[in-house]
Design a protein around this motif. Sequence first.
Motif, short mmCIF file in Angstrom:
data_model
loop_
_atom_site.label_atom_id
_atom_site.label_comp_id
_atom_site.label_asym_id
_atom_site.label_seq_id
_atom_site.Cartn_x
_atom_site.Cartn_y
_atom_site.Cartn_z
N ALA A 1 0.83 -1.21 0.00
CA ALA A 1 0.00 0.00 0.00
C ALA A 1 0.86 1.26 0.00
N ALA A 2 1.96 1.23 0.78
CA ALA A 2 2.85 2.39 0.85
C ALA A 2 3.47 2.66 -0.53
N LYS A 3 3.83 1.61 -1.23
CA LYS A 3 4.44 1.76 -2.56
C LYS A 3 3.47 2.44 -3.52
N ILE A 4 2.21 2.03 -3.46
CA ILE A 4 1.20 2.65 -4.33
C ILE A 4 1.04 4.13 -4.00
N ARG A 5 1.02 4.45 -2.70
CA ARG A 5 0.87 5.85 -2.27
C ARG A 5 2.05 6.70 -2.75
N ILE A 6 3.25 6.16 -2.62
CA ILE A 6 4.45 6.91 -3.02
C ILE A 6 4.50 7.08 -4.54
N ARG A 7 4.12 6.02 -5.27
CA ARG A 7 4.08 6.13 -6.73
C ARG A 7 3.08 7.20 -7.17
N SER A 8 1.92 7.22 -6.50
CA SER A 8 0.90 8.23 -6.81
C SER A 8 1.40 9.63 -6.50
N LEU A 9 2.12 9.77 -5.38
CA LEU A 9 2.67 11.07 -5.01
C LEU A 9 3.67 11.54 -6.06
N LYS A 10 4.54 10.63 -6.50
CA LYS A 10 5.53 10.99 -7.52
C LYS A 10 4.84 11.44 -8.82
N ALA A 11 3.78 10.73 -9.20
CA ALA A 11 3.04 11.09 -10.42
C ALA A 11 2.38 12.46 -10.26
N ALA A 12 1.85 12.72 -9.06
CA ALA A 12 1.21 14.02 -8.81
C ALA A 12 2.23 15.15 -8.84
N MET A 13 3.43 14.90 -8.30
CA MET A 13 4.49 15.92 -8.33
C MET A 13 4.90 16.24 -9.78
N ASP A 14 5.01 15.19 -10.58
CA ASP A 14 5.38 15.40 -11.99
C ASP A 14 4.29 16.18 -12.72
N GLU A 15 3.04 15.84 -12.43
CA GLU A 15 1.91 16.52 -13.09
C GLU A 15 1.84 17.98 -12.68
N ARG A 16 2.07 18.26 -11.42
CA ARG A 16 2.05 19.65 -10.94
C ARG A 16 3.18 20.46 -11.58
N GLU A 17 4.34 19.84 -11.71
CA GLU A 17 5.46 20.54 -12.36
C GLU A 17 5.11 20.85 -13.82
N LYS A 18 4.53 19.88 -14.48
CA LYS A 18 4.15 20.03 -15.88
C LYS A 18 3.14 21.16 -16.07
N ASN A 19 2.22 21.30 -15.10
CA ASN A 19 1.16 22.30 -15.20
C ASN A 19 1.54 23.64 -14.56
N GLY A 20 2.76 23.74 -14.06
CA GLY A 20 3.23 25.00 -13.48
C GLY A 20 2.60 25.34 -12.14
N VAL A 21 2.20 24.32 -11.36
CA VAL A 21 1.62 24.57 -10.03
C VAL A 21 2.75 24.96 -9.07
N LYS A 22 2.58 26.09 -8.40
CA LYS A 22 3.63 26.61 -7.53
C LYS A 22 3.19 26.62 -6.06
N ALA A 23 4.20 26.59 -5.19
CA ALA A 23 3.92 26.72 -3.75
C ALA A 23 3.51 28.15 -3.44
N VAL A 24 2.64 28.28 -2.44
CA VAL A 24 2.20 29.60 -1.96
C VAL A 24 2.94 29.87 -0.66
N THR A 25 3.60 30.99 -0.57
CA THR A 25 4.51 31.21 0.56
C THR A 25 4.04 32.28 1.55
N ASP A 26 2.77 32.67 1.50
CA ASP A 26 2.34 33.77 2.37
C ASP A 26 1.38 33.31 3.46
N ARG A 27 1.65 32.14 4.08
CA ARG A 27 0.78 31.67 5.16
C ARG A 27 0.88 32.62 6.35
N LYS A 28 -0.27 32.92 6.94
CA LYS A 28 -0.31 33.86 8.06
C LYS A 28 -0.49 33.12 9.38
N PRO A 29 -0.09 33.73 10.50
CA PRO A 29 -0.31 33.09 11.79
C PRO A 29 -1.80 32.84 12.03
#
Length: 714
Positions: free
Chosen positions: A273-301
């Motif tokens: 199960a862990a392997k499937i989760r990690i593989r899915s995470l890797k695929a999601a990271m690649d997809e986000r990079e491809k689509n230009g999804v960026k981190a948001v850095t202005d979290r407030k207290p």
Amino acid sequence: MVLSPPSSKAIYEMGMETIASDTACYPAKLVHGHIKWLVDNGEQWIFYPCLNYERNEDPSAPNHYNCPIVATYPEVIKNNMDDLFQDNLVRFSQPFLPYDNDLRLADVLTKDLKPNHISKEEIMRAVSKARKEQIRFKNDIKKQGEYALKYARSHDKKCIVLSGRPYHLDPEINHGIDKLINSFDMVVLTEDSVAHMGILERPIRVLDQWVYHSRLYKAAEFVGTCDDVELIQLNSFGCGLDAVTTDQVEEICRSHNKLYTVLKIDEGSNLGAAKIRIRSLKAAMDEREKNGVKAVTDRKPYERQVFTENMRLKYNILVPQMSPIHFTYLEEAMKACGYNAVLLPPVDKNSVEEGLKYINNDACYPTIVTLGQIISALKSGEYDLDKTAVFMSQTGGGCRASNYVALLRKALKDLGMEQVPVVSFNTVGLEKNPGFKITPQMGMRLAVGVVYGDLIMRVLYATRPYEKVPGTCQAILDKWHDKIVRNVIHFNKRDYYANLKGITEDFDRVERTGEKKPKVGVVGEILVKYHPNANNNIVDIIESEGGEAVVLDLLDFFLYGMYSKKFNYERLSGSYKQMWVNKLGIIAVEWLRKPLRKALRESEHFDEPSHIEEAAEAASQIISIGNQCGEGWLLTGEMVELIHSGVENVVCLQPFACLPNHVTGKGMMKAIRKMNPKANIAAIDYDPGASDVNQLNRIKLMMATAHKNMIETK
């Protein structure tokens, strides 16, 4: 110095038969095997200290506790592997040490190691060198994290912060998940290798008082500043504290538009199960990079809804039920202090269902019950949500109960009810609200209400099983209710003395059947112990099975906290001032208890409560007063006290995954039975998924043994 070998299944199996609680986390269970290996290999002295506090790594955090299991598990080892130690002439040392204060640490070690003829100067040099080496090691970890990050970026690789607790570094515990991540061509970083690069804006929603947690939150903040780094959190099955951390880490990640993955691990090593989760995470990271999804850095207290002075006059304050006998009077005390307190009705099945919907299901049963009760009331339509607040107590101790407030605020946000203020009732300065203050008058009224509640509970439970005319006890309760309330609100010493004496005499005169029944002590986590709906009406069950329930005083829980400050000053890093303020508090409480004691002493059928010093002495026969998380040493002390006083039957009630009770509840039962072979103790777990039938059967079995033992001793 001799170290046990690396963890393995074989090591785990070596110590299995000495594990006291099967619901403890895998890291705790592994300890038994490591100790067994050391004994089997001829080691004559095993040093395994208890550490309530870690070194304070982040002064901006409210506290720096250790996990309750990490802090106190040596006590479980001492009391469950004692036969092994005796048979092999092994000296096992488990002192409580002030690890967060080097000067005090050297002093305590000097006393503890005196039999080894080690001078204070040697110990001070050793502590100083060890601390410097620890700091050097921590700095090296940080440098390695920076180096690994630089390597990943120079080779166009993505990174995973594999976060958790220090013991999750053990390959047997993490089952090689780090290598599994590497197999997907991703670089693995630990949370403590990157936490220094994360700037955590405080306050955050949760009460951040555990050092391991602070690292997690800062690591999550760091991940939130990177497009090429994601976080995976390891969570040991049965880790109650991670009900707090998983929600908060996820919140931080989501606020930065990052992914969040949690992997629950235990002794099972199947990583499919862990392997499937990690593989899915890797695929999601690649997809986000491809689509230009960026981190948001202005979290407030985090900004909480403050309870203002203006709200005090207009708002209803909902008070969750904990002990119906006591809270009947405490509600009136709050009203007399100028608050529109509304005591919520008893918990029902709907409350539990609401709790399960909106509260992390790894939270303990009392959390789900209490917060579910509040959510159910707020959703009922009975209250104007723009003129309603919620009252919650906070002790600030190492138990996760201090995060009820934070868990409720998350639920309110999910429900779209963020306008409802959650008012923290605490005496340790955790949160302040302009509209709520604990005044001496309020403290006095609440204390008087608790004394009355303790007396009523004591005489009612000791009389009702024997009343010749059913309903007699209830009639006495009804007769005294208004008099008690008047005295709580308008305290008068003469009336107070007369009331306590009169209540005792009325119950003492109740016509009894004359039969003899086995007494059954009820101990455990505070809510499950006192709330009939949370413990499935265990007092009624005991009485219906032909027994008499003995539930010790609620006031003792507060006295336990006060008395512990003496140990903290003498053995840990507590202050002299704290010790004396709390000593005066005990004197004040005993002044209030004095007429109660007199009335009970002069009665025919009742016993007076023991002094907190006696409870501490009873506990100290088995466990250290350093056990101060949750019910701590008081739980063990109550079991020992009950058995010494002739109440040899005890039910120990604990929520599933209650970390302190793994130690001071289940963890001490072997030692208590060894002290008194006739001790008939049943541990009962409470959880939304627990079977009522199973609980009932365990109680019935314990009651059958109690009746059998009573017949044999005639």
